[in-house]
Design an enzyme around this catalytic site. Structure first.
Site, short mmCIF file in Angstrom:
data_model
loop_
_atom_site.label_atom_id
_atom_site.label_comp_id
_atom_site.label_asym_id
_atom_site.label_seq_id
_atom_site.Cartn_x
_atom_site.Cartn_y
_atom_site.Cartn_z
N HIS A 14 40.37 43.13 83.62
CA HIS A 14 38.46 42.72 83.64
C HIS A 14 38.74 43.35 85.03
CE1 HIS A 14 40.54 39.89 85.64
NE2 HIS A 14 39.45 39.43 86.58
N GLY A 32 42.41 37.90 94.60
CA GLY A 32 42.02 36.42 94.04
C GLY A 32 41.19 36.51 92.39
N HIS A 59 43.56 38.09 82.33
CA HIS A 59 43.20 39.41 80.99
C HIS A 59 42.39 40.15 81.46
CE1 HIS A 59 41.08 39.45 76.54
NE2 HIS A 59 40.69 40.92 77.17
P1 5GP Z 1 39.12 37.52 88.48
O1 5GP Z 1 38.63 36.17 89.77
O2 5GP Z 1 40.30 37.13 88.24
O3 5GP Z 1 38.62 38.81 89.51
O4 5GP Z 1 37.65 37.64 87.85
C1 5GP Z 1 37.10 36.89 86.99
C2 5GP Z 1 35.31 36.51 86.88
O5 5GP Z 1 35.61 36.03 85.43
C3 5GP Z 1 35.32 35.63 88.19
O6 5GP Z 1 34.26 36.66 88.13
C4 5GP Z 1 34.38 34.90 87.37
O7 5GP Z 1 33.22 34.05 87.34
C5 5GP Z 1 34.33 35.01 85.73
N1 5GP Z 1 34.71 34.31 84.32
C6 5GP Z 1 35.97 33.43 84.56
N2 5GP Z 1 35.00 32.85 83.54
C7 5GP Z 1 34.36 33.27 82.89
C8 5GP Z 1 33.50 33.06 81.93
O8 5GP Z 1 33.77 31.51 80.91
N3 5GP Z 1 32.02 33.47 81.64
C9 5GP Z 1 31.56 34.13 82.60
N4 5GP Z 1 30.07 35.25 81.81
N5 5GP Z 1 32.66 34.60 82.96
C10 5GP Z 1 33.90 34.27 83.38
ZN ZN Z 2 43.12 37.71 77.04
#
Ligand code: 5GP
Ligand code: ZN
Length: 113
Positions: free
Chosen positions: A99, A92, A97
């Site tokens: 994280h 998912g 970037h």
């Molecule tokens: P991934 O799904 O890639 O592991 O996690 C990405 C995370 O970044 C998600 O939990 C999503 O809610 C968070 N996220 C995405 N865009 C933003 C944003 O603009 N601001 C913040 N604070 N969180 C974000």
């Molecule tokens: Zn970046």
């Protein structure tokens, strides 16, 4: 080159976020869509595409600061917490970037997902 990825824009304060910690190398902020009472996103300030980026193992100051930030941010979570990196579609991953998700404040099921 300036990256227009959403987390790089948060680093540059072009998009608002509830920032909890900033050091030379890393930034931590509250996830916009929390899945637990504590849901913090921890990133390198430099754009690193993913956990598979080949330059990552050669960046010891960054990896040290990521772990130091985990200890600083989650040190009070005596009942425990989880650190998650989602990689690829099966996990998912949605933001390209690197994280780390820091999750706490409730019991977390295992196995996840
Ligand atoms: P991934 O799904 O890639 O592991 O996690 C990405 C995370 O970044 C998600 O939990 C999503 O809610 C968070 N996220 C995405 N865009 C933003 C944003 O603009 N601001 C913040 N604070 N969180 C974000
Ligand atoms: Zn970046």
């Amino acid at each position: 080159m300036v990256s227009d990825c959403v987390f790089c824009r948060i680093v540059r304060r072009e998009i608002p976020a509830q920032i909890l910690l900033e050091t030379e190398e890393v930034l931590a902020f509250k996830d916009i869509n929390p899945v637990a009472p504590i849901h913090i996103v921890l990133i390198p300030k430099k754009h690193i595409g993913s956990v598979m980026d080949p330059q990552l193992p050669a960046l010891p100051p960054l990896t040290a600061e990521l772990f130091a930030a985990i200890q600083q941010l989650m040190g009070e979570e005596k009942d425990g917490f989880r650190v998650v990196i989602n990689r690829g579609p099966n996990a998912g991953e949605s933001v390209p970037h690197l994280h780390l998700h820091l999750l706490g404040g409730r019991e977390l099921a295992w196995p996840p997902g």
